[in-house]
Design an enzyme around this catalytic site. Structure first.
Site, short mmCIF file in Angstrom:
data_model
loop_
_atom_site.label_atom_id
_atom_site.label_comp_id
_atom_site.label_asym_id
_atom_site.label_seq_id
_atom_site.Cartn_x
_atom_site.Cartn_y
_atom_site.Cartn_z
N ASP A 291 -5.03 -9.64 13.19
CA ASP A 291 -5.10 -8.24 13.58
C ASP A 291 -4.12 -8.00 14.74
OD1 ASP A 291 -5.86 -5.72 14.78
OD2 ASP A 291 -7.63 -5.82 13.49
N ILE A 292 -3.03 -7.30 14.43
CA ILE A 292 -1.95 -7.11 15.42
C ILE A 292 -2.45 -6.25 16.58
CG2 ILE A 292 0.43 -6.32 15.75
CD1 ILE A 292 0.77 -6.56 12.67
N ASP B 134 -4.66 -6.14 5.29
CA ASP B 134 -5.76 -6.89 5.91
C ASP B 134 -5.82 -8.31 5.37
OD1 ASP B 134 -6.61 -4.75 7.44
OD2 ASP B 134 -7.74 -3.90 5.76
N PHE C 189 -4.72 3.32 14.61
CA PHE C 189 -5.03 4.34 13.62
C PHE C 189 -6.21 3.88 12.78
CE2 PHE C 189 -2.00 7.86 13.31
CZ PHE C 189 -1.17 7.53 14.37
N LYS D 261 -13.92 0.79 15.70
CA LYS D 261 -12.61 0.17 15.96
C LYS D 261 -12.22 0.24 17.43
CE LYS D 261 -11.09 0.82 11.59
NZ LYS D 261 -10.42 1.38 10.49
N ASN E 198 0.84 -1.20 0.00
CA ASN E 198 0.00 0.00 0.00
C ASN E 198 0.88 1.25 0.00
OD1 ASN E 198 0.58 0.78 2.85
ND2 ASN E 198 -0.33 -1.23 3.22
N LYS F 141 7.36 -18.00 -10.54
CA LYS F 141 6.63 -16.80 -10.99
C LYS F 141 5.25 -17.19 -11.53
CE LYS F 141 7.18 -12.90 -14.04
NZ LYS F 141 7.83 -12.46 -15.26
O1 C5P Z 1 -9.21 -2.46 10.79
P1 C5P Z 1 -8.27 -1.47 10.23
O2 C5P Z 1 -7.18 -2.10 9.39
O3 C5P Z 1 -8.90 -0.33 9.51
O4 C5P Z 1 -7.58 -0.83 11.53
C1 C5P Z 1 -6.46 -0.01 11.46
C2 C5P Z 1 -5.63 -0.18 12.70
O5 C5P Z 1 -5.45 -1.57 12.94
C3 C5P Z 1 -4.22 0.39 12.51
O6 C5P Z 1 -3.78 0.83 13.78
C4 C5P Z 1 -3.43 -0.82 12.04
O7 C5P Z 1 -2.05 -0.70 12.39
C5 C5P Z 1 -4.10 -1.95 12.81
N1 C5P Z 1 -4.08 -3.26 12.12
C6 C5P Z 1 -3.35 -4.28 12.67
N2 C5P Z 1 -3.32 -5.50 12.09
C7 C5P Z 1 -4.02 -5.76 10.96
C8 C5P Z 1 -4.77 -4.73 10.38
C9 C5P Z 1 -4.78 -3.48 10.99
O8 C5P Z 1 -2.71 -4.06 13.70
N3 C5P Z 1 -3.96 -6.96 10.42
#
Ligand code: C5P
Length: 402
Positions: A306-307, A279, A323, A337, A210, A289
């Site tokens: 989701d970290i 995501d 964020f 969120k 991204n 390839k």
């Molecule tokens: O759900 P969304 O991706 O919009 O949320 C954004 C927040 O979640 C950001 O703080 C991003 O660093 C965190 N995030 C994460 N792990 C993921 C996706 C998003 O920590 N797999």
């Protein structure tokens, strides 16, 4: 760094050695005491006499010369320094430093020094991009060295690219403007920050990523250092120099970022998830390839962990800040969120063509927490980061004193 500090400047053999003469002059102008050490090949480019005249002291050139060792032995020289700067740092010296070799004066000083270590690499662009050099740089960063540059531009060999030594003024500025503060709003606290994009591999040559530049996360890391925190930055691939006095762990994929963050989260008082984590990641990483086939194709993607939510679910969990970069319905998504990921704070911003946000110098934030919110107006990311860190510090203290 205060202006009375003692700087040991180690000069390695490269055409950029002549710039180290200017650096010596600038450091002294700032009030620093400067001692110089040179490798044998550095002396082929610039004479030790030049540095002796500029620093006002004899130049150390030999590890095993009894007369030099009598003046100030190499261990004492390393102990004397408050700061060690290697400029230019050649590919060869970086390789030695990263593996702990000590077969000449400069590499021995590097190994013996216990002060902050700054490295200003300079080399041909192909040598800089070579994987082994990048591995060495990553190792050195992990070991706590601060890398300044290199910069993009024309090279002495006729190539153009990354590899020019950072300008002496930029090196000087980095040394003098990034003192580790002794107190501040986050004094004594450990702050973990994730920054930048992730790269999700599809095959050996392609990945999904991204537009995140990492600027906001890096600015937050610098602001947290300035506020007195011990900072660890887990960074996706970015073209930024890590803030001084921070530990940097470089990663590529969301899975690697997750692993690195969770390994550090238990020791953190505050976690700020400023990374643009993918995501979804390709369900299959092709060994070979992925070949063109037909007019249309599709990829199968699977959700990444989701970290942010995983950190917030730890017991005990650090104060967790996420964020939310949105193109629409900012408030609803941010509040969703905050509740769904069970975090302490969400910093939300608009993204898209007409806003700052991704890959931009400026940003504005609407910050939400339970029962409160605050608007931080559009400004450059450095100032915004300092304001957000101040807000996080206030909320952290409130949460931990009630
Ligand atoms: O759900 P969304 O991706 O919009 O949320 C954004 C927040 O979640 C950001 O703080 C991003 O660093 C965190 N995030 C994460 N792990 C993921 C996706 C998003 O920590 N797999």
């Amino acid at each position: 760094m205060t202006t009375t500090q003692r700087v040991l400047l180690a000069v390695c053999g490269g055409i950029a050695a002549y710039k180290a003469a200017e650096l010596t002059r600038l450091l002294r102008k700032q009030g620093a005491q400067v001692r110089i050490a040179m490798t044998a090949s550095a002396q082929q480019f610039v004479s030790p006499l030049t540095f002796q005249a500029l620093s006002g002291h004899p130049v150390a050139t030999d590890l095993l010369d009894a007369s030099q060792e009598n003046a100030m032995g190499h261990i004492n020289l390393a102990k004397w320094a408050d700061t060690l700067v290697v400029a230019p740092a050649t590919a060869n010296s970086l390789a030695k430093f990263s593996h702990g070799l000590a077969d000449d004066l400069v590499s021995t000083l590097y190994l013996a020094a216990t002060c902050p270590l700054y490295l200003a690499p300079a080399m041909n662009q192909a040598m800089w991009h070579k994987a082994v050099t990048q591995d060495n740089i990553a190792r050195l960063k992990q070991q706590g060295a601060i890398i300044i540059g290199p910069e993009q531009g024309d090279q002495a060999c006729g190539d153009t690219g990354l590899g020019r030594m950072a300008e002496p003024a930029a090196i000087c500025q980095q040394l003098f403007n990034t003192a580790p503060p002794v107190d501040g709003l986050l004094h004594g606290l450990t702050v973990l920050i994730s920054a930048g994009p992730t790269r999700e591999p599809l095959d050996p040559v392609r990945y999904l990523t991204n537009r995140s530049s990492g600027k906001m996360g890096y600015a937050l890391a610098a602001a947290a250092v300035q506020a007195g925190a011990k900072v660890t930055l887990v960074s996706g691939p970015v073209a930024l120099t890590a803030p001084a006095y921070s530990e940097v762990i470089t990663v590529e994929s969301a899975a690697q970022m997750c692993h690195a963050v969770l390994a550090k989260a238990a020791q953190a008082d505050i976690y700020i998830g400023a990374a643009a984590v993918a995501d979804y990641t390709p369900s299959t990483v092709f060994t070979n390839k992925f070949k063109k086939q037909g007019d249309e194709t599709s990829l199968s993607l699977q959700k990444t962990q989701d970290i942010l939510a995983s950190v917030a679910a730890l017991t005990p969990a650090p104060f967790t800040v996420g964020f939310a970069a949105e193109t629409n319905d900012l408030e609803n998504y941010a509040l969703d969120k905050l509740a769904r990921k069970k975090v302490d704070m969400i910093a939300a911003n608009w993204v898209g063509q007409q806003y700052g946000g991704f890959d931009s110098e400026q940003n504005a934030l609407q910050v939400y927490w339970h029962n409160g919110q605050q608007h931080l107006a559009m400004t450059d990311k450095t100032k915004l980061a300092a304001q957000l860190i101040a807000l996080i510090a206030t909320r952290w203290h409130e949460k931990n004193t009630t």
